[in-house]
Design a protein around this motif. Sequence first.
Motif, PDB file in Angstrom:
ATOM      1  N   LYS A  35      -0.507   4.914   9.584  1.00  0.00           N
ATOM      2  CA  LYS A  35      -1.262   4.917  10.837  1.00  0.00           C
ATOM      3  C   LYS A  35      -2.121   3.664  11.010  1.00  0.00           C
ATOM      4  O   LYS A  35      -2.773   3.500  12.047  1.00  0.00           O
ATOM      5  CB  LYS A  35      -2.171   6.157  10.891  1.00  0.00           C
ATOM      6  CG  LYS A  35      -1.437   7.481  10.743  1.00  0.00           C
ATOM      7  CD  LYS A  35      -0.523   7.757  11.923  1.00  0.00           C
ATOM      8  CE  LYS A  35       0.247   9.059  11.757  1.00  0.00           C
ATOM      9  NZ  LYS A  35      -0.603  10.244  11.681  1.00  0.00           N
ATOM     10  N   LEU A  36      -2.142   2.795  10.023  1.00  0.00           N
ATOM     11  CA  LEU A  36      -2.978   1.596  10.078  1.00  0.00           C
ATOM     12  C   LEU A  36      -2.251   0.460  10.791  1.00  0.00           C
ATOM     13  O   LEU A  36      -1.028   0.331  10.705  1.00  0.00           O
ATOM     14  CB  LEU A  36      -3.355   1.141   8.664  1.00  0.00           C
ATOM     15  CG  LEU A  36      -4.086   2.150   7.770  1.00  0.00           C
ATOM     16  CD1 LEU A  36      -4.357   1.526   6.408  1.00  0.00           C
ATOM     17  CD2 LEU A  36      -5.370   2.634   8.417  1.00  0.00           C
ATOM     18  N   VAL A  41      -6.522   6.041   3.292  1.00  0.00           N
ATOM     19  CA  VAL A  41      -7.246   4.849   2.859  1.00  0.00           C
ATOM     20  C   VAL A  41      -8.060   5.133   1.600  1.00  0.00           C
ATOM     21  O   VAL A  41      -8.036   4.357   0.634  1.00  0.00           O
ATOM     22  CB  VAL A  41      -8.155   4.331   3.995  1.00  0.00           C
ATOM     23  CG1 VAL A  41      -9.126   3.267   3.471  1.00  0.00           C
ATOM     24  CG2 VAL A  41      -7.307   3.757   5.130  1.00  0.00           C
ATOM     25  N   ARG A  42      -8.768   6.248   1.577  1.00  0.00           N
ATOM     26  CA  ARG A  42      -9.567   6.582   0.401  1.00  0.00           C
ATOM     27  C   ARG A  42      -8.696   6.693  -0.855  1.00  0.00           C
ATOM     28  O   ARG A  42      -9.045   6.168  -1.915  1.00  0.00           O
ATOM     29  CB  ARG A  42     -10.314   7.901   0.621  1.00  0.00           C
ATOM     30  CG  ARG A  42     -11.216   8.292  -0.569  1.00  0.00           C
ATOM     31  CD  ARG A  42     -11.693   9.737  -0.439  1.00  0.00           C
ATOM     32  NE  ARG A  42     -12.510   9.931   0.745  1.00  0.00           N
ATOM     33  CZ  ARG A  42     -13.825   9.699   0.789  1.00  0.00           C
ATOM     34  NH1 ARG A  42     -14.449   9.273  -0.306  1.00  0.00           N
ATOM     35  NH2 ARG A  42     -14.506   9.904   1.904  1.00  0.00           N
ATOM     36  N   GLU A  43      -7.561   7.385  -0.731  1.00  0.00           N
ATOM     37  CA  GLU A  43      -6.680   7.558  -1.882  1.00  0.00           C
ATOM     38  C   GLU A  43      -6.124   6.223  -2.358  1.00  0.00           C
ATOM     39  O   GLU A  43      -6.007   5.980  -3.570  1.00  0.00           O
ATOM     40  CB  GLU A  43      -5.549   8.525  -1.519  1.00  0.00           C
ATOM     41  CG  GLU A  43      -6.024   9.956  -1.326  1.00  0.00           C
ATOM     42  CD  GLU A  43      -4.985  10.844  -0.675  1.00  0.00           C
ATOM     43  OE1 GLU A  43      -4.996  12.056  -0.947  1.00  0.00           O
ATOM     44  OE2 GLU A  43      -4.161  10.329   0.125  1.00  0.00           O
ATOM     45  N   ASN A  54      -9.783   8.365   6.318  1.00  0.00           N
ATOM     46  CA  ASN A  54      -8.876   9.502   6.158  1.00  0.00           C
ATOM     47  C   ASN A  54      -7.532   9.292   6.848  1.00  0.00           C
ATOM     48  O   ASN A  54      -6.747  10.237   6.988  1.00  0.00           O
ATOM     49  CB  ASN A  54      -9.542  10.773   6.691  1.00  0.00           C
ATOM     50  CG  ASN A  54     -10.801  11.121   5.912  1.00  0.00           C
ATOM     51  OD1 ASN A  54     -10.802  11.112   4.682  1.00  0.00           O
ATOM     52  ND2 ASN A  54     -11.891  11.409   6.623  1.00  0.00           N
ATOM     53  N   SER A  55      -7.268   8.044   7.262  1.00  0.00           N
ATOM     54  CA  SER A  55      -6.003   7.739   7.943  1.00  0.00           C
ATOM     55  C   SER A  55      -4.932   7.351   6.930  1.00  0.00           C
ATOM     56  O   SER A  55      -5.193   6.604   5.982  1.00  0.00           O
ATOM     57  CB  SER A  55      -6.197   6.581   8.927  1.00  0.00           C
ATOM     58  OG  SER A  55      -7.120   6.924   9.933  1.00  0.00           O
ATOM     59  N   ILE A  66       0.848  -1.192   0.000  1.00  0.00           N
ATOM     60  CA  ILE A  66       0.000   0.000   0.000  1.00  0.00           C
ATOM     61  C   ILE A  66       0.890   1.251   0.000  1.00  0.00           C
ATOM     62  O   ILE A  66       2.066   1.191   0.341  1.00  0.00           O
ATOM     63  CB  ILE A  66      -0.957   0.024   1.221  1.00  0.00           C
ATOM     64  CG1 ILE A  66      -0.163   0.126   2.519  1.00  0.00           C
ATOM     65  CG2 ILE A  66      -1.863  -1.183   1.228  1.00  0.00           C
ATOM     66  CD1 ILE A  66      -1.027   0.392   3.742  1.00  0.00           C
ATOM     67  N   PHE A  67       0.313   2.389  -0.401  1.00  0.00           N
ATOM     68  CA  PHE A  67       1.063   3.643  -0.397  1.00  0.00           C
ATOM     69  C   PHE A  67       0.935   4.288   0.982  1.00  0.00           C
ATOM     70  O   PHE A  67      -0.125   4.812   1.347  1.00  0.00           O
ATOM     71  CB  PHE A  67       0.532   4.570  -1.485  1.00  0.00           C
ATOM     72  CG  PHE A  67       0.862   4.085  -2.870  1.00  0.00           C
ATOM     73  CD1 PHE A  67       2.071   4.420  -3.465  1.00  0.00           C
ATOM     74  CD2 PHE A  67      -0.017   3.278  -3.554  1.00  0.00           C
ATOM     75  CE1 PHE A  67       2.385   3.970  -4.739  1.00  0.00           C
ATOM     76  CE2 PHE A  67       0.283   2.819  -4.828  1.00  0.00           C
ATOM     77  CZ  PHE A  67       1.486   3.159  -5.420  1.00  0.00           C
TER      78      PHE A  67
END
Length: 248
Positions: free
Chosen positions: A148-149, A111-113, A143-144, A105-106
């Motif tokens: 941050k995940l 998350v949305r992006e 929006n995290s 993931i980037f």
Amino acid sequence: MPETKTATRPAAGAGGAQVLSVKDLQAWYGESHILHGINFHVKEGEVVTLLGRNGAGKTTTLKSVMGIIGKRSGSVQFNGKEISRASSDSIARLGVAFCPEERGIFASLDVRENLLLPPIVSSGGLSLDQIFELFPNLKDRLNSQGTKLSGGEQQMLAIARILRTGARFLMLDEPTEGLAPVIIQQIGHTIARLKKEGFTILLVEQNFRFASTVADRYYVVEHGKVIDGFANSELEANMDKLHTYLGV
């Protein structure tokens, strides 16, 4: 050590057409010869699991199918089309999606992006609402940033991202590695649901107890070759061999 053999049994799960056929697949990292003639197939609607110890060649098999390994030979056919010499982007556009063990993931994007970034390769990709139904945690973290995940949330996002593309053939590399039992259970429910909805899944998994809850068939990989194979209904009868193969 039990006698080893290449599996030739028919699929015990879905009876669909053959989606992926791999024959005599060889692969190298530089001068290191990793795959020594891999043979297996996956039928439409199946969940097929590659089992084996670390370093057996399971991840290299997925990367070779996806065209990520530069030096490879043999035959890889997807829906009857030879793709062994195709580039990874052209393979992806045929409807093959790869979720790597490192998730990919980037981290700097939220998350949305991350969910909106992948290109659509065909119609039928899951909407954001469908993604949030599968993974409610992601809606709460929309929006995290990726950094941050939690590990489990990153894995959910990695799987969710490929489901957005419309690909119907998914390759998942160690999706439960390092995750808490409650997250592993959620990943299992997700795979079962995707199978019910007609997805075909090729899974690399160290945890065969988890794999037994989702897989139709298994292939055992050792030293870059498929040495055995059996249906999920035969798992119990093959447990002694599995303990030997996997060293558990």
